[in-house]
Enzyme design. Sequence first.
Site, PDB file in Angstrom:
ATOM      1  N   TYR A 117     -56.848  -7.299 138.192  1.00 32.71           N
ATOM      2  CA  TYR A 117     -55.824  -8.255 137.737  1.00 32.71           C
ATOM      3  C   TYR A 117     -56.370  -9.676 137.811  1.00 32.71           C
ATOM      4  O   TYR A 117     -56.306 -10.438 136.851  1.00 32.71           O
ATOM      5  CB  TYR A 117     -54.545  -8.132 138.597  1.00 32.71           C
ATOM      6  N   LYS A 144     -57.110 -12.468 134.761  1.00 36.53           N
ATOM      7  CA  LYS A 144     -56.502 -13.808 134.686  1.00 36.53           C
ATOM      8  C   LYS A 144     -57.601 -14.883 134.681  1.00 36.53           C
ATOM      9  O   LYS A 144     -57.469 -15.912 134.025  1.00 36.53           O
ATOM     10  CB  LYS A 144     -55.551 -14.038 135.875  1.00 36.53           C
ATOM     11  N   THR A 200     -52.878 -18.076 138.094  1.00 30.84           N
ATOM     12  CA  THR A 200     -52.563 -17.672 139.468  1.00 30.84           C
ATOM     13  C   THR A 200     -53.616 -18.165 140.461  1.00 30.84           C
ATOM     14  O   THR A 200     -54.785 -18.338 140.082  1.00 30.84           O
ATOM     15  CB  THR A 200     -52.490 -16.132 139.540  1.00 30.84           C
ATOM     16  N   ASP A 201     -53.221 -18.299 141.726  1.00 30.52           N
ATOM     17  CA  ASP A 201     -54.201 -18.664 142.756  1.00 30.52           C
ATOM     18  C   ASP A 201     -55.200 -17.542 143.009  1.00 30.52           C
ATOM     19  O   ASP A 201     -56.232 -17.747 143.647  1.00 30.52           O
ATOM     20  CB  ASP A 201     -53.499 -19.076 144.064  1.00 30.52           C
ATOM     21  N   GLU A 202     -54.898 -16.324 142.493  1.00 29.85           N
ATOM     22  CA  GLU A 202     -55.815 -15.200 142.756  1.00 29.85           C
ATOM     23  C   GLU A 202     -57.164 -15.377 142.080  1.00 29.85           C
ATOM     24  O   GLU A 202     -58.127 -14.684 142.419  1.00 29.85           O
ATOM     25  CB  GLU A 202     -55.168 -13.877 142.323  1.00 29.85           C
TER      26      GLU A 202
HETATM   27  P1  NAD Z   1     -43.706  -9.931 135.107  1.00 30.02           P
HETATM   28  O1  NAD Z   1     -44.575  -8.731 135.209  1.00 30.02           O
HETATM   29  O2  NAD Z   1     -42.405  -9.942 135.829  1.00 30.02           O
HETATM   30  O3  NAD Z   1     -43.385 -10.234 133.575  1.00 30.02           O
HETATM   31  C1  NAD Z   1     -44.359 -10.159 132.579  1.00 30.02           C
HETATM   32  C2  NAD Z   1     -43.656 -10.248 131.235  1.00 30.02           C
HETATM   33  O4  NAD Z   1     -44.662 -10.216 130.206  1.00 30.02           O
HETATM   34  C3  NAD Z   1     -42.712  -9.070 130.956  1.00 30.02           C
HETATM   35  O5  NAD Z   1     -41.520  -9.538 130.381  1.00 30.02           O
HETATM   36  C4  NAD Z   1     -43.490  -8.215 129.965  1.00 30.02           C
HETATM   37  O6  NAD Z   1     -42.659  -7.459 129.099  1.00 30.02           O
HETATM   38  C5  NAD Z   1     -44.273  -9.261 129.215  1.00 30.02           C
HETATM   39  N1  NAD Z   1     -45.493  -8.740 128.585  1.00 30.02           N
HETATM   40  C6  NAD Z   1     -46.427  -7.936 129.155  1.00 30.02           C
HETATM   41  N2  NAD Z   1     -47.399  -7.635 128.252  1.00 30.02           N
HETATM   42  C7  NAD Z   1     -47.061  -8.289 127.100  1.00 30.02           C
HETATM   43  C8  NAD Z   1     -47.666  -8.389 125.834  1.00 30.02           C
HETATM   44  N3  NAD Z   1     -48.812  -7.743 125.562  1.00 30.02           N
HETATM   45  N4  NAD Z   1     -47.062  -9.142 124.890  1.00 30.02           N
HETATM   46  C9  NAD Z   1     -45.891  -9.782 125.153  1.00 30.02           C
HETATM   47  N5  NAD Z   1     -45.258  -9.712 126.340  1.00 30.02           N
HETATM   48  C10 NAD Z   1     -45.844  -8.979 127.317  1.00 30.02           C
HETATM   49  O7  NAD Z   1     -44.620 -11.146 135.550  1.00 30.02           O
HETATM   50  P2  NAD Z   1     -44.252 -12.458 136.388  1.00 30.02           P
HETATM   51  O8  NAD Z   1     -44.337 -12.155 137.815  1.00 30.02           O
HETATM   52  O9  NAD Z   1     -43.034 -13.063 135.819  1.00 30.02           O
HETATM   53  O10 NAD Z   1     -45.523 -13.366 136.022  1.00 30.02           O
HETATM   54  C11 NAD Z   1     -45.503 -14.188 134.869  1.00 30.02           C
HETATM   55  C12 NAD Z   1     -46.851 -14.884 134.766  1.00 30.02           C
HETATM   56  O11 NAD Z   1     -47.079 -15.653 135.931  1.00 30.02           O
HETATM   57  C13 NAD Z   1     -48.042 -13.953 134.653  1.00 30.02           C
HETATM   58  O12 NAD Z   1     -48.957 -14.514 133.753  1.00 30.02           O
HETATM   59  C14 NAD Z   1     -48.609 -13.913 136.049  1.00 30.02           C
HETATM   60  O13 NAD Z   1     -50.008 -13.660 136.018  1.00 30.02           O
HETATM   61  C15 NAD Z   1     -48.326 -15.307 136.518  1.00 30.02           C
HETATM   62  N6  NAD Z   1     -48.143 -15.480 137.959  1.00 30.02           N
HETATM   63  C16 NAD Z   1     -47.225 -14.729 138.632  1.00 30.02           C
HETATM   64  C17 NAD Z   1     -47.022 -14.966 139.990  1.00 30.02           C
HETATM   65  C18 NAD Z   1     -46.011 -14.171 140.789  1.00 30.02           C
HETATM   66  O14 NAD Z   1     -45.952 -14.343 142.001  1.00 30.02           O
HETATM   67  N7  NAD Z   1     -45.200 -13.331 140.189  1.00 30.02           N
HETATM   68  C19 NAD Z   1     -47.763 -15.956 140.644  1.00 30.02           C
HETATM   69  C20 NAD Z   1     -48.720 -16.668 139.918  1.00 30.02           C
HETATM   70  C21 NAD Z   1     -48.881 -16.437 138.576  1.00 30.02           C
HETATM   71  O1  DAU Z   2     -50.739 -15.121 144.432  1.00 32.71           O
HETATM   72  C1  DAU Z   2     -50.164 -15.012 143.170  1.00 32.71           C
HETATM   73  C2  DAU Z   2     -49.972 -13.551 142.823  1.00 32.71           C
HETATM   74  O2  DAU Z   2     -48.911 -13.096 143.659  1.00 32.71           O
HETATM   75  C3  DAU Z   2     -49.631 -13.323 141.362  1.00 32.71           C
HETATM   76  O3  DAU Z   2     -50.714 -13.717 140.559  1.00 32.71           O
HETATM   77  C4  DAU Z   2     -49.299 -11.845 141.101  1.00 32.71           C
HETATM   78  O4  DAU Z   2     -48.859 -11.680 139.767  1.00 32.71           O
HETATM   79  C5  DAU Z   2     -48.177 -11.438 142.041  1.00 32.71           C
HETATM   80  O5  DAU Z   2     -47.935 -10.056 141.902  1.00 32.71           O
HETATM   81  C6  DAU Z   2     -48.563 -11.733 143.492  1.00 32.71           C
HETATM   82  O6  DAU Z   2     -49.656 -10.903 143.907  1.00 32.71           O
HETATM   83  P1  DAU Z   2     -49.718 -10.223 145.359  1.00 32.71           P
HETATM   84  O7  DAU Z   2     -50.597  -9.046 145.271  1.00 32.71           O
HETATM   85  O8  DAU Z   2     -50.019 -11.235 146.410  1.00 32.71           O
HETATM   86  O9  DAU Z   2     -48.153  -9.814 145.528  1.00 32.71           O
HETATM   87  P2  DAU Z   2     -47.438  -8.485 146.062  1.00 32.71           P
HETATM   88  O10 DAU Z   2     -45.993  -8.798 146.167  1.00 32.71           O
HETATM   89  O11 DAU Z   2     -47.824  -7.297 145.277  1.00 32.71           O
HETATM   90  O12 DAU Z   2     -48.045  -8.331 147.526  1.00 32.71           O
HETATM   91  C7  DAU Z   2     -47.907  -9.366 148.487  1.00 32.71           C
HETATM   92  C8  DAU Z   2     -48.611  -8.907 149.755  1.00 32.71           C
HETATM   93  O13 DAU Z   2     -47.872  -7.825 150.327  1.00 32.71           O
HETATM   94  C9  DAU Z   2     -50.031  -8.386 149.541  1.00 32.71           C
HETATM   95  O14 DAU Z   2     -50.836  -8.799 150.618  1.00 32.71           O
HETATM   96  C10 DAU Z   2     -49.868  -6.870 149.564  1.00 32.71           C
HETATM   97  C11 DAU Z   2     -48.684  -6.640 150.487  1.00 32.71           C
HETATM   98  N1  DAU Z   2     -47.818  -5.491 150.165  1.00 32.71           N
HETATM   99  C12 DAU Z   2     -47.343  -5.375 148.896  1.00 32.71           C
HETATM  100  C13 DAU Z   2     -46.529  -4.317 148.546  1.00 32.71           C
HETATM  101  C14 DAU Z   2     -46.011  -4.176 147.139  1.00 32.71           C
HETATM  102  C15 DAU Z   2     -47.470  -4.581 151.155  1.00 32.71           C
HETATM  103  O15 DAU Z   2     -47.881  -4.703 152.324  1.00 32.71           O
HETATM  104  N2  DAU Z   2     -46.660  -3.532 150.817  1.00 32.71           N
HETATM  105  C16 DAU Z   2     -46.184  -3.355 149.548  1.00 32.71           C
HETATM  106  O16 DAU Z   2     -45.470  -2.350 149.292  1.00 32.71           O
END
Ligand code: NAD
Ligand code: DAU
Length: 345
Positions: free
Chosen positions: A150, A154, A125-127
């Site tokens: 988190y 990562k 992730t970019d985080e």
């Molecule tokens: P998500 O939370 O929707 O899904 C995570 C999945 O992993 C689920 O199906 C869960 O059951 C499974 N899981 C959790 N713990 C596990 C374990 N111990 N063993 C096996 N499976 C397990 O997550 P997402 O948003 O789809 O993100 C997927 C990946 O991408 C993550 O690694 C996250 O850090 C990364 N990522 C997400 C975003 C985003 O915006 N959602 C952005 C950048 C990177």
């Molecule tokens: O940047 C990549 C990341 O993006 C991934 O690594 C994470 O897995 C993914 O969850 C996401 O993280 P963020 O924290 O940026 O996403 P989230 O949707 O939780 O929040 C986006 C922004 O919105 C953040 O600045 C917090 C704000 N927010 C979020 C929620 C859930 C609100 O203002 N209100 C809310 O209820």
Amino acid sequence: MRLLVTGGAGFIGSNFVRHIVNTYPDWQIVNFDKLTYAGNLANLHDVESSDGYSFVQGDIADREAVAKLFSDLAPEAVVNFAAESHVDRSILDASAFIETNIKGTQVLLEAARQCPVERFVQVSTDEVYGALGEEGVFTEQSPLQPNSPYAASKTAADVLCMAYRKTYDIPVVITRSSNNYGPYQFPEKLIPLMIRNALSGKKLPVYGQGRQVRDWLFVDDNCRAIHEVLLKGRPGEVYNIGGDCERRNIEIVELICDILASKVDEPRSFRELITFIEDPRGAAHDFRYALDCSKLQRELGWKPSVGLEEGLERTVDWYLENQAWVESVITGEYQEYYQKVYGGR
Ligand code: NAD
Ligand code: DAU
């Protein structure tokens, strides 16, 4: 190709599995997922009976289960999506993040060491880069400065991947993407949470003043990028994946309100539901993310293809058509979680 996808029942993982199953009907794809609150097999209903696809329930941090998986499948490639992915949950309790994101990644790397693979794609992730001010972008060379538990978990996983690459020559490639959105995202994240709350007439809780900036990437574009990296990414390299779509949170929420208003039968002002709440992330709330993705474009010819307005409209349409899915994936646990983050604010 024998491909192991971990976390394939989650948001991005299920979109990626669907993309790969439809692109390569002759590949053998095993989805290994623990099925936490965020993992749902319903996300894969349309591909579950495809010939090459199978599902195994298990935990990536379970050394024996992972060793058995590798010896049964002998995967040629691994894409590791499995993770605890929500920042707010990591602030409430980081334990599961350490177990899955750090230990789980190390268990997978160790299995790949014992049973060699041709590619190990770590989905990061970019985080990991921390936060930007109003200006600037992160490149793959930017220092790792995570702020939330988190992001720290990562980052630790990325560093382990690089160490396994150096020490044991595991062909690891890391992708670092910005905020994904689209179908099947669990309704704890900003966009699906706002859509669900608006449709239920509930408040739309914007943290602080909603001034933070995120770079939004439609999930299909990320899946295409990970696909390219799986095939052609250079081992030992990191690739940023961004949407080139920076917006303040408040702009996103207002846009969702306006798209919803244009879709429902009875005109309603969803904007009236917007409520600014005390920021539950405090100092761990990163102000801005922005990525330089020129490396991915230059080396693998990838660039995002879905703009924010189109992607958000497609997302809103999907949630409108799949309200039963939303209600089916949230349980009592979700209500408890919601109360902990939003209750009293
Ligand atoms: P998500 O939370 O929707 O899904 C995570 C999945 O992993 C689920 O199906 C869960 O059951 C499974 N899981 C959790 N713990 C596990 C374990 N111990 N063993 C096996 N499976 C397990 O997550 P997402 O948003 O789809 O993100 C997927 C990946 O991408 C993550 O690694 C996250 O850090 C990364 N990522 C997400 C975003 C985003 O915006 N959602 C952005 C950048 C990177
Ligand atoms: O940047 C990549 C990341 O993006 C991934 O690594 C994470 O897995 C993914 O969850 C996401 O993280 P963020 O924290 O940026 O996403 P989230 O949707 O939780 O929040 C986006 C922004 O919105 C953040 O600045 C917090 C704000 N927010 C979020 C929620 C859930 C609100 O203002 N209100 C809310 O209820």
